[in-house]
Write an enzyme that holds these catalytic residues in place. Structure first.
Site, short mmCIF file in Angstrom:
data_model
loop_
_atom_site.label_atom_id
_atom_site.label_comp_id
_atom_site.label_asym_id
_atom_site.label_seq_id
_atom_site.Cartn_x
_atom_site.Cartn_y
_atom_site.Cartn_z
N LEU A 1 -9.04 -101.63 -23.21
CA LEU A 1 -7.75 -101.58 -22.52
C LEU A 1 -6.62 -101.68 -23.54
O LEU A 1 -5.89 -102.65 -23.58
CB LEU A 1 -7.67 -102.73 -21.51
CG LEU A 1 -6.59 -102.66 -20.43
CD1 LEU A 1 -6.73 -101.41 -19.60
CD2 LEU A 1 -6.65 -103.89 -19.55
N HIS A 2 -6.47 -100.67 -24.37
CA HIS A 2 -5.39 -100.71 -25.37
C HIS A 2 -4.13 -100.11 -24.77
O HIS A 2 -4.02 -99.97 -23.55
CB HIS A 2 -5.83 -100.01 -26.66
CG HIS A 2 -5.98 -98.53 -26.51
ND1 HIS A 2 -5.53 -97.64 -27.45
CD2 HIS A 2 -6.53 -97.80 -25.52
CE1 HIS A 2 -5.81 -96.41 -27.02
NE2 HIS A 2 -6.41 -96.50 -25.88
N ALA A 3 -3.18 -99.78 -25.62
CA ALA A 3 -1.86 -99.44 -25.13
C ALA A 3 -1.84 -98.31 -24.09
O ALA A 3 -1.32 -98.47 -22.99
CB ALA A 3 -0.95 -99.08 -26.30
N PRO B 1 -4.24 -96.78 -22.22
CA PRO B 1 -4.87 -97.10 -20.93
C PRO B 1 -4.08 -98.13 -20.12
O PRO B 1 -4.03 -98.04 -18.90
CB PRO B 1 -6.24 -97.64 -21.35
CG PRO B 1 -6.53 -96.99 -22.64
CD PRO B 1 -5.20 -96.87 -23.34
N SER B 2 -3.46 -99.08 -20.82
CA SER B 2 -2.66 -100.07 -20.10
C SER B 2 -1.51 -99.41 -19.35
O SER B 2 -1.20 -99.75 -18.21
CB SER B 2 -2.07 -101.10 -21.07
OG SER B 2 -3.09 -101.85 -21.67
#
Lengths: 131, 121
Positions: B37-39, B41-42
């Site tokens: 869940l990095h930038a 996908p967030s």
């Protein structure tokens, strides 16, 4: 719908930083928010230019308002000056966010893309700053 | 993935707790994209969450702690890695649809193509 979403303006001393941050916003958040940037002084060097900031605010204008993300010192004061020089009906719908420029721009645009009002967009961007 | 939808009404004033909510929905999905869940996908997750009226929360466990799925700052701070199970819970008229959509997004790996390398199981 882009018409109702808060616009985002990125103001950096460096045109490359400003443009790069805008690229990140476009790629990560998409085209649902009006977006513009201003960077560099009138001579093309590092710095900021009130007229260019006003033009960027104009380009990203939304009836919902505009959130401005800035980097250091002069970017902030010149942005505030640009806001003051905007016409009266718009001034109170422009905010300069106290947030890191790149992360703040992405986060503010994400919030704006969901249709959030200006004060929520600003608050979300400012959540990024250390308390 | 198990987005349970309960018929509305009959809010028996149960305290909000571990059990499935009255007019709510729950679901979970395994993060399988390499970066978790990095930038990016967030951002996608919060944007999708914002498209629903329901209050939606994300948890790293079935019992939480829960964070607001519509807050890009909070979701980015979750920093869940690949192999984490993300739990969703939602309350509101479109809770079931919201949970189903979010679970589907995670299962689609956020529509991010894992080009080339990546030991995708």
């Amino acid at each position: 719908m882009t018409a109702g979403n808060v616009g985002i303006v990125i103001v950096s001393h460096s045109p490359k930083v400003a443009e790069g941050a805008a690229d990140m916003v476009r790629q990560m958040v998409g085209a649902a928010v009006p977006l513009a940037w201003a960077g560099g002084n009138a001579e093309g060097g590092l710095g900021t230019d009130v007229a260019a900031i006003m033009a960027a605010i104009d380009a990203a204008w939304s009836e919902a308002g505009v959130a401005v993300l800035v980097d250091l010192g002069g970017a902030e004061t010149n942005s505030e000056m640009a806001v003051e020089m905007m016409e009266e009906g718009r001034r109170d719908r422009i905010v300069v966010c106290n947030a890191p420029i790149v992360e703040g721009a992405v986060i503010a645009a994400t919030e704006a893309s969901g249709g959030s009002p200006l004060d929520v967009v600003r608050r979300t961007a400012e959540e990024l700053s250390p308390v | 993935m198990n987005a349970t939808s309960h018929p509305t009404g009959g809010s028996a004033a149960g305290p909000s707790g571990a059990d499935a909510g009255e007019a709510g929905a729950r679901g979970s999905a395994l993060l399988t994209n390499a970066v978790g869940l990095h930038a990016r996908p967030s951002v996608k997750l919060t944007q999708l969450a914002k498209s629903f009226a329901a209050a939606i929360e994300v948890g790293l466990g079935a019992e939480g702690p829960w964070v607001d799925a519509k807050s890009p700052v909070k979701i980015m701070r979750v920093k869940a890695g690949k192999g984490t199970v993300l739990h969703f819970r939602a309350e509101g008229p479109d809770a079931a649809a919201a949970v189903a959509a979010l679970v589907a997004l995670v299962e689609r790996r956020f529509d991010e193509e894992e080009s080339g390398h990546g030991d995708a199981p």
